[in-house]
Design an enzyme around this catalytic site. Sequence first.
Site, PDB file in Angstrom:
ATOM      1  N   CYS A   1      -9.516 -10.060  21.929  1.00 37.28           N
ATOM      2  CA  CYS A   1      -8.825  -9.301  20.885  1.00 37.28           C
ATOM      3  C   CYS A   1      -7.731  -8.432  21.481  1.00 37.28           C
ATOM      4  O   CYS A   1      -7.139  -7.612  20.781  1.00 37.28           O
ATOM      5  CB  CYS A   1      -9.825  -8.438  20.098  1.00 37.28           C
ATOM      6  SG  CYS A   1     -10.732  -7.263  21.117  1.00 37.28           S
TER       7      CYS A   1
ATOM      8  N   CYS B   1       0.844  -1.198   0.000  1.00 37.56           N
ATOM      9  CA  CYS B   1       0.000   0.000   0.000  1.00 37.56           C
ATOM     10  C   CYS B   1       0.879   1.247   0.000  1.00 37.56           C
ATOM     11  O   CYS B   1       1.775   1.378   0.847  1.00 37.56           O
ATOM     12  CB  CYS B   1      -0.915   0.003   1.219  1.00 37.56           C
ATOM     13  SG  CYS B   1      -1.900   1.505   1.373  1.00 37.56           S
TER      14      CYS B   1
ATOM     15  N   CYS C   1      -8.000   0.208  -0.301  1.00 42.79           N
ATOM     16  CA  CYS C   1      -7.263  -0.283   0.860  1.00 42.79           C
ATOM     17  C   CYS C   1      -6.815  -1.711   0.575  1.00 42.79           C
ATOM     18  O   CYS C   1      -7.606  -2.532   0.101  1.00 42.79           O
ATOM     19  CB  CYS C   1      -8.154  -0.229   2.096  1.00 42.79           C
ATOM     20  SG  CYS C   1      -7.438  -0.981   3.566  1.00 42.79           S
TER      21      CYS C   1
ATOM     22  N   ASP D   1     -16.306 -13.261  25.513  1.00 45.75           N
ATOM     23  CA  ASP D   1     -15.631 -12.592  24.403  1.00 45.75           C
ATOM     24  C   ASP D   1     -15.797 -11.081  24.580  1.00 45.75           C
ATOM     25  O   ASP D   1     -16.530 -10.427  23.847  1.00 45.75           O
ATOM     26  CB  ASP D   1     -16.243 -13.056  23.076  1.00 45.75           C
ATOM     27  CG  ASP D   1     -15.488 -12.532  21.860  1.00 45.75           C
ATOM     28  OD1 ASP D   1     -14.442 -11.863  22.049  1.00 45.75           O
ATOM     29  OD2 ASP D   1     -15.941 -12.775  20.726  1.00 45.75           O
TER      30      ASP D   1
END
Length: 407
Positions: free
Chosen positions: A359, A21, A111, A332
Amino acid sequence: YGYARLMEILVPSPDRIQAPCPVARQCGGCQIQQMSYERQLTFKENKVCNNLRRLGGLDLSAMEVEPICGMEEPFHYRNKAQFPVREDENGIPQTGFFAGRSHRLIPASSCAIQHPVINEVVETVMDFLRAYGISAYREESHKGLVRHIYVRRGYHTGQIMVCLVINGNELPHAAEFITRLRTIEGMTSICLNLNTKKTNVILGPSTKLLWGSPAIEDKIGGIRYQISPQSFYQVNPVQTEKLYQTALDFADLQGNERVWDLYCGIGTIGLTAADHAKQVVGVELNRDAVRDAIGNARHNDVKNARFFAADATQWITEAAAAGQRADVIFMDPPREGSTPQFIESVARMAPKRVVYVSCNSETMARDLALLTAKGYRAEGFTPVDLFPQTAHCEVVGALTRSQKSKG
């Protein structure tokens, strides 16, 4: 810790590559795109393990820690995009991404980690805005109409949702907007999200359907999901299937367990587990997500799952006080992790197994330290790379009630 700025590369690392990118360094979304993917995986695996040792106080040599689960193709994996729209120096709408820790727009209409059709959608929307002179949002004055282009795509179904976030109630030339977008294969839902507050939050409370369905559909494993604009749904569908299968393997369900899926989103983990359990209860604060979860259970003819809209900490605290029990708990939580009160309630009801999906391995490690202090033993962990080219990594961990704490 400290911050540093790269000024000059004297001798490049053998792991340094040319980022595909052109704006990777300025954008800040892909923090490690200049690192070979093999090295990215090693970096993330080490990061997770170091956090579990240092912040969680865990002896990883005494448990099973699987190698990180990576991707064969670590680009073009994202099924969701949120492109801010702002004006350039000539007052013409442009889009791109905000530079790291700022609201300075780095212009880009595509992207490298988004699915290619999402880039096509964004270009189509920008052509429409410029053709009809529709204004872009100006943060300083809180004027201008279009704030964000929000796109979702079903990986298995190919269904596409376009949600234009506007600082107003109506979109001029909406009929032409719909006509242009409907030329894109897979277009299923076109809507407006109304966000008239002076805020950094992307989505406002109200969404207006312009054309098509109010939701798109996708599937994980054998379960089909309805996904509305406000719903949480993992952005990497290929790795999500691996993540949930790992969580299911850790749960070791035999078919007679009462399972709780806390911070459940649209019910993805709970519905995945429903075929292997006696009963599933899901809890999620976001009411739109819970509505989707209930619809997903009905749509898939899952009769042993119920979902509730509530704060997970408050819900489990009241459930534990009322004497309710679960055999297995999936948790979670968001990036900030869970709460001491939540963990205290888990320990009070003493499920035989807790499967933690995270995460953020730092907050996970903090929570695991509390759980192990309350009588749980960590059995193993598997990092899963859901976010290639970024510094983020998911990890699944399994904990069991230690023998000395039973009873």
